[in-house]
Design an enzyme around this catalytic site. Structure first.
Site, PDB file in Angstrom:
ATOM      1  N   ASP A  55       0.817  -1.218   0.000  1.00  0.00           N
ATOM      2  CA  ASP A  55       0.000   0.000   0.000  1.00  0.00           C
ATOM      3  C   ASP A  55       0.846   1.262   0.000  1.00  0.00           C
ATOM      4  O   ASP A  55       0.710   2.132  -0.868  1.00  0.00           O
ATOM      5  CB  ASP A  55      -0.918   0.026   1.229  1.00  0.00           C
ATOM      6  CG  ASP A  55      -1.990  -1.039   1.167  1.00  0.00           C
ATOM      7  OD1 ASP A  55      -1.815  -2.010   0.416  1.00  0.00           O
ATOM      8  OD2 ASP A  55      -3.001  -0.891   1.870  1.00  0.00           O
ATOM      9  N   ARG A 136      -2.071   4.820  17.208  1.00  0.00           N
ATOM     10  CA  ARG A 136      -2.302   5.791  16.139  1.00  0.00           C
ATOM     11  C   ARG A 136      -1.992   7.241  16.528  1.00  0.00           C
ATOM     12  O   ARG A 136      -1.386   7.965  15.747  1.00  0.00           O
ATOM     13  CB  ARG A 136      -3.740   5.661  15.617  1.00  0.00           C
ATOM     14  CG  ARG A 136      -4.021   4.323  14.930  1.00  0.00           C
ATOM     15  CD  ARG A 136      -2.884   3.920  14.018  1.00  0.00           C
ATOM     16  NE  ARG A 136      -3.136   2.685  13.295  1.00  0.00           N
ATOM     17  CZ  ARG A 136      -2.246   1.721  13.152  1.00  0.00           C
ATOM     18  NH1 ARG A 136      -1.061   1.831  13.701  1.00  0.00           N
ATOM     19  NH2 ARG A 136      -2.541   0.644  12.452  1.00  0.00           N
ATOM     20  N   ASP A 165      -8.907   3.921  11.746  1.00  0.00           N
ATOM     21  CA  ASP A 165      -7.601   4.575  11.791  1.00  0.00           C
ATOM     22  C   ASP A 165      -7.579   5.925  11.100  1.00  0.00           C
ATOM     23  O   ASP A 165      -6.852   6.837  11.518  1.00  0.00           O
ATOM     24  CB  ASP A 165      -6.535   3.663  11.183  1.00  0.00           C
ATOM     25  CG  ASP A 165      -6.136   2.546  12.132  1.00  0.00           C
ATOM     26  OD1 ASP A 165      -6.447   2.653  13.326  1.00  0.00           O
ATOM     27  OD2 ASP A 165      -5.498   1.573  11.676  1.00  0.00           O
ATOM     28  N   SER A 217      -5.040  -9.419   7.686  1.00  0.00           N
ATOM     29  CA  SER A 217      -4.578  -8.047   7.897  1.00  0.00           C
ATOM     30  C   SER A 217      -4.158  -7.950   9.348  1.00  0.00           C
ATOM     31  O   SER A 217      -4.954  -8.247  10.243  1.00  0.00           O
ATOM     32  CB  SER A 217      -5.707  -7.050   7.599  1.00  0.00           C
ATOM     33  OG  SER A 217      -5.302  -5.744   7.911  1.00  0.00           O
TER      34      SER A 217
END
Length: 441
Positions: A55, A136, A165, A217
């Site tokens: 990504d 995060r 996120d 994931s």
């Protein structure tokens, strides 16, 4: 795309007056409706949260192609593992990045984010110990800091438009520097999946990561490892045994129990088996110990902030041990109403962290309460680890509210059992009056 996502981190939290700049400026966010049209051609330098996976490797040339800007990649080590950090600079530059900035922030992550949540007793929806949620704001704050260091006018992330996120990143950007522009490629580009991304990478001569693509994931840091996707998308499916990476199957754990002593000062852990350790070192050691006993596995269906439900499996061996120890010590040192109020606030605290509102004044104010209420939560707790279970066997504290001379069945001078009769009559008076009324009717 189902692939292993490397985490990034940030430096320690500073006072609000020091880290919030330009509070009255307008933040310009690239929305789905504009598809970034208002900012394309206007950005000079972007700091990208970078993992080195497919990504983010594709995002680098995409930003250069669509925004004509210089890209600075940023990765911070919050304990995701050395294998995810190797060769990142070469990957970033091969993808077209100007430079890669890497910071080791494991100690800051545990000390300034993990431990406050532990002290607060923050658990989201009865199970989730907030592993990704805590990481995060660490990443986002670091990106703001790096943007200032390199003179960037924008930040970018690879979060999808369906997840939590994106909110966590962007709320932190809003709170710490509302002047920064924000680019979220997944809300703009035409790439819809892994095959599209691979094709884009080939077209732009971007080296596709050669690591084996995981069917799950995952997000990993020093606190936890999460698993989503593949068979887990059906809540009826049992997780496969070989999916777990931080902990052994409890059935395969040692047949001999292990005892562990955790030292705590004012609600924060400071030692393991009498050995003083830094926050990150302490957590790493407990992860290793708890992992070999199959501690800290949870499987849950949770409510995402964006409205949908999702199913995730989490491994938090060290964190599970610490939560058990911290709670047990509070039973010894806090009164009934203090525990009740603390537990009620812990629910809201967890919601704020899950929703990305780490730098919200409400969470910061609640943290001040948590710090005050746990001032006497000092002592040691001994736990027994055995095949996935954590059992408290001993607890001691110089601030213990437990008095053996009062609680003992033996007679004592402080508590006269005869006094209980009057207490019961007064305590039960409302029930007695109601019963008398019903009899009269």
């Amino acid at each position: 795309m189902a692939q292993l996502k490397a985490s990034s981190a940030c430096s320690a939290v500073t006072a609000p007056s020091l880290h919030r700049t330009g509070a009255h400026s307008d933040t310009r966010v690239v929305s789905e409706t504009t598809k970034g049209g208002g900012l394309r051609g206007k950005l000079n330098k972007v700091v990208l949260a970078y993992s080195g996976g497919l990504d983010t490797s594709v995002i680098v040339p995409w930003l250069r192609e669509n925004y004509g800007c210089e890209v600075v990649c940023f990765t911070a080590d919050v304990g995701q593992g050395i294998q995810e950090l190797e060769g990142l600079e070469e990957k970033a530059k091969a993808s077209g990045a100007y430079q890669l900035v890497v910071k080791d922030l494991k100690e800051d992550f545990v000390k300034d984010y993990v431990f406050p949540c532990l002290r607060a007793g923050a658990v989201y929806e009865r199970k989730y110990l907030l592993g990704t949620s805590m990481a995060r704001p660490v990443i986002a704050k670091a990106m703001v800091d790096v943007a200032k260091e390199v003179g960037a006018d924008a930040v970018a992330h690879g979060c999808t438009g369906k997840g939590n996120d994106q909110v966590r990143f962007e709320l932190t950007f809003f709170a710490l520097n509302p002047n920064l522009n924000i680019v979220a490629p997944w809300r703009e580009w035409e790439i819809t999946g892994r095959e599209d991304a691979i094709e884009y990478a080939k077209k732009h001569n971007v080296p596709v990561p050669v690591t084996k693509n995981s069917i799950y994931s995952r997000d990993r840091n020093l606190w936890h490892l999460s698993h989503e996707g593949d068979i887990l998308e059906d809540p009826a499916n049992e997780p496969k045994k070989d999916m777990y990476m931080m902990s052994v199957d409890p059935e395969d754990a040692p047949d001999q129990a292990e005892y562990l002593e955790i030292g705590i000062e004012s609600g924060l852990p400071v030692s393991v088996n009498g050995k003083s350790l830094s926050p990150a070192s302490l957590l790493a050691e407990l992860n290793e110990i708890g992992g070999r006993h199959g501690i800290g596995r949870i499987d849950m269906v949770e409510n995402r902030l964006v409205g949908m439900k999702s199913r995730g499996v989490y491994e938090t061996p060290g964190g599970t041990i610490l939560f058990a120890a911290a709670r047990e010590l509070e039973f010894l040192t806090l009164g009934r109403e203090a525990i009740q109020v603390k537990d009620s606030l812990a629910l809201k605290y967890a919601e704020l962290v899950y929703a990305g509102r780490w730098f919200d004044p409400l969470r910061e104010s609640m943290d001040a309460f948590m710090q005050k209420i746990t001032e006497t939560a000092t002592g040691s707790v001994t736990l027994k680890l055995y095949k996935g279970s954590v059992t408290v066997t001993s607890r001691t504290s110089p601030f213990s509210l437990y008095r053996q001379d009062i609680s003992s069945f033996e007679s004592g001078q402080i508590y006269d059992q005869a006094d209980a009769a009057g207490f019961i009559r007064l305590y039960g008076l409302p029930m007695r009056v109601r019963a008398m009324l019903e009899q009269d009717i």
